[in-house]
Design a protein around this motif. Structure first.
Motif, PDB file in Angstrom:
ATOM      1  N   PHE A  68      10.065  -1.195  -5.035  1.00 57.09           N
ATOM      2  CA  PHE A  68       9.135  -2.157  -4.413  1.00 57.09           C
ATOM      3  C   PHE A  68       8.258  -2.904  -5.413  1.00 57.09           C
ATOM      4  O   PHE A  68       7.547  -3.821  -5.038  1.00 57.09           O
ATOM      5  N   GLY A  69       8.202  -2.468  -6.647  1.00 56.09           N
ATOM      6  CA  GLY A  69       7.237  -3.018  -7.600  1.00 56.09           C
ATOM      7  C   GLY A  69       5.948  -2.211  -7.568  1.00 56.09           C
ATOM      8  O   GLY A  69       5.798  -1.293  -6.762  1.00 56.09           O
ATOM      9  N   LYS A  70       5.026  -2.555  -8.461  1.00 51.24           N
ATOM     10  CA  LYS A  70       3.760  -1.811  -8.519  1.00 51.24           C
ATOM     11  C   LYS A  70       2.921  -2.105  -7.281  1.00 51.24           C
ATOM     12  O   LYS A  70       3.039  -3.162  -6.673  1.00 51.24           O
ATOM     13  N   THR A  71       2.046  -1.156  -6.945  1.00 51.20           N
ATOM     14  CA  THR A  71       1.351  -1.167  -5.659  1.00 51.20           C
ATOM     15  C   THR A  71      -0.077  -1.699  -5.795  1.00 51.20           C
ATOM     16  O   THR A  71      -0.777  -1.343  -6.754  1.00 51.20           O
ATOM     17  N   GLY A  72      -0.503  -2.498  -4.819  1.00 51.08           N
ATOM     18  CA  GLY A  72      -1.852  -3.060  -4.858  1.00 51.08           C
ATOM     19  C   GLY A  72      -2.930  -2.068  -4.495  1.00 51.08           C
ATOM     20  O   GLY A  72      -4.021  -2.074  -5.062  1.00 51.08           O
ATOM     21  N   VAL A  73      -2.645  -1.207  -3.494  1.00 54.07           N
ATOM     22  CA  VAL A  73      -3.629  -0.231  -3.040  1.00 54.07           C
ATOM     23  C   VAL A  73      -2.941   1.131  -2.918  1.00 54.07           C
ATOM     24  O   VAL A  73      -1.919   1.259  -2.245  1.00 54.07           O
ATOM     25  N   ILE A  74      -3.495   2.117  -3.588  1.00 57.44           N
ATOM     26  CA  ILE A  74      -3.024   3.500  -3.438  1.00 57.44           C
ATOM     27  C   ILE A  74      -4.139   4.273  -2.738  1.00 57.44           C
ATOM     28  O   ILE A  74      -5.310   4.151  -3.106  1.00 57.44           O
ATOM     29  N   ILE A  96       0.842  -1.200   0.000  1.00 60.25           N
ATOM     30  CA  ILE A  96       0.000   0.000   0.000  1.00 60.25           C
ATOM     31  C   ILE A  96       0.877   1.250   0.000  1.00 60.25           C
ATOM     32  O   ILE A  96       1.921   1.285   0.667  1.00 60.25           O
ATOM     33  N   VAL A  97       0.476   2.246  -0.767  1.00 56.07           N
ATOM     34  CA  VAL A  97       1.134   3.561  -0.749  1.00 56.07           C
ATOM     35  C   VAL A  97       0.077   4.604  -0.427  1.00 56.07           C
ATOM     36  O   VAL A  97      -0.985   4.623  -1.053  1.00 56.07           O
ATOM     37  N   GLU A  98       0.352   5.446   0.556  1.00 57.30           N
ATOM     38  CA  GLU A  98      -0.547   6.572   0.815  1.00 57.30           C
ATOM     39  C   GLU A  98       0.128   7.851   0.347  1.00 57.30           C
ATOM     40  O   GLU A  98       1.221   8.207   0.798  1.00 57.30           O
ATOM     41  N   ILE A  99      -0.540   8.534  -0.568  1.00 58.64           N
ATOM     42  CA  ILE A  99      -0.024   9.796  -1.089  1.00 58.64           C
ATOM     43  C   ILE A  99      -0.462  10.912  -0.147  1.00 58.64           C
ATOM     44  O   ILE A  99      -1.645  11.001   0.194  1.00 58.64           O
ATOM     45  N   ALA A 100       0.494  11.749   0.265  1.00 61.80           N
ATOM     46  CA  ALA A 100       0.239  12.787   1.269  1.00 61.80           C
ATOM     47  C   ALA A 100      -0.231  12.136   2.573  1.00 61.80           C
ATOM     48  O   ALA A 100      -1.345  12.346   3.028  1.00 61.80           O
TER      49      ALA A 100
END
Ligand SMILES: [Zn+2]
Length: 415
Positions: free
Chosen positions: A167-173, A108-112
């Motif tokens: 890390f590779g592409k993200t499942g949840v942004i 997971i990546v959280e933007i801001a």
């Protein structure tokens, strides 16, 4: 250049922009001075809103240079607001329940990510990795201390490529209230497109434009909020980068918000009824008349609030603002409120204490321990009206002892 005036839509480039709100000159909302200010002494900038007839995006016409806008200490910390903390905890649980496989396999990546109020719920969870992206150093440090990995830069195509390499592409942004703040929309959206795994989902929470209009919520308009989104304009934005809004939920945060679920265009991108339903609603709600009626309604709020504060003063009652919020900056500037009407503002964020409301001589003090020389309030002016429930719960003693509260929007009222 300090201020740039838009002549074409920030999303689609159309020149068919119609201005519908002019709030005059307003100081920068996050810029709390250390000395009292007057109308003349503090820089103020135009605050005007237009909508694009081609794609539906509502946007500020006057864009302040980012260095000026974000150059000072960043005063917003998600963790300082109890309703935000509770909202994020519930939201994190929902995401974990709905997307266990993308989280476990692709992270997971959280933007801001701000101070990590949302992302800290994923630190010990079953996720491949959790990463926040946050350019504001103060909040990023707090997130770091909570065990959240943070990339300290603004999100865009370049940072997305770097995350994919690492890390590779993200499942949840996830992006909470970030889409209002982007300077370069195409770069941001290209970043989402690049980072999102083929089977992944991107979830964005935004303030909902129809709720701004129907709720007279002109106080949400300040220089950091470049855009006000609808399902229509979000659909247009993501479609430009071969993505689609597949689902949408409405909820009450930030005076009426929506949460949209976005996937790559393709077999998984079929729009659910929720999307079709709100698109139909917006065709009825976002008419030219709905836009242009906001200006006279904002003027009526101003006249009525001014009269109510005058009545409090005439009765010898001390009025304090409840929350030194960004919204309060716009409200105070538009309604010409100074310390004659509002003696001080109480707030839970320590970084604001000892400073003043932007463009005013109204001091900001800690909630619960007033400095010497300040009278306890007889009346609170709620500058964050959507936290009314929290106010009533926290201040039941004040209200039980005859304390008064003014809710300024959608129409000023005493509770
Ligand atoms: Zn447009």
């Amino acid at each position: 250049m300090t201020v740039t005036t838009l002549t074409a839509c920030a999303l689609c480039g159309s020149g068919d922009l119609e201005q519908f709100l002019d709030l005059g000159l307003s100081p920068i909302a996050g810029d709390f001075p250390v000395v009292p200010e007057s109308f003349e002494s503090m820089p103020r900038y135009p605050l005007r809103l237009a909508h694009c007839r081609a794609c539906g995006l509502a946007q500020l016409l006057d864009i302040i240079d980012n260095k000026l806008l974000y150059g000072r200490a960043y005063p917003y910390f998600s963790g300082a607001s109890r309703p935000v903390v509770d909202h994020m905890a519930a939201y994190a649980k929902q995401v974990q329940a709905a997307y266990p496989i993308p989280l476990r396999e692709h992270g997971i990546v959280e933007i801001a990510c701000n101070d990590g109020t949302f992302l800290r719920h994923f630190v010990d969870a079953d996720v491949r990795y959790g990463l926040g992206v946050e350019p504001a150093l103060g909040p990023a440090e707090i997130a770091d201390r909570a065990g959240v990995d943070v990339l300290r830069e603004p999100f865009g195509l370049e940072s997305a490529r770097r995350i994919v390499d690492l890390f590779g592409k993200t499942g949840v942004i996830v992006g909470n209230n970030v889409l209002a703040h982007i300077s370069d929309l195409d770069d941001f959206l290209a970043g989402v497109k690049t980072l999102l795994h083929q089977d992944g989902v991107a979830i964005f929470e935004v303030q909902y434009l129809p709720d701004l209009l129907t709720g007279n919520a002109f106080d949400l308009v300040y220089h950091e909020h470049h855009y006000f989104w609808s399902v229509r304009s979000l659909g247009e934005a993501f479609a430009r980068h071969s993505m689609a809004v597949v689902d949408v939920q409405q909820h009450g945060m930030q005076g009426g918000s929506i949460r949209v679920f976005v996937r790559h265009a393709g077999p998984l991108s079929h729009s659910q009824n929720s999307v079709i339903g709100l698109l139909g609603f917006e065709r009825q709600a976002l008419t030219g008349a709905a836009y242009v009626s906001l200006q006279p309604r904002a003027s009526r709020v101003r006249a009525r609030l001014w009269a109510m504060l005058e009545a409090e003063r005439a009765a010898g009652r001390t009025v304090a603002a409840y929350g030194a919020s960004a919204k309060a900056t716009t409200l105070f500037a538009h309604c010409d409120i100074d310390s004659e009407r509002v003696a001080y503002a109480v707030d839970t964020t320590p970084i604001k204490w000892g400073r003043y409301m932007p463009g005013t001589d109204i001091p900001i003090v800690p909630a619960g321990s007033l400095p010497d020389g300040l009278r306890a309030p007889d009346t609170y002016l709620l500058t964050v009206p959507n936290y009314l429930g929290t106010f009533v719960r926290n201040e039941h003693r004040f209200l039980g002892a005859g304390g008064r509260a003014i809710v300024p929007l959608p129409v000023p009222a005493v509770i």
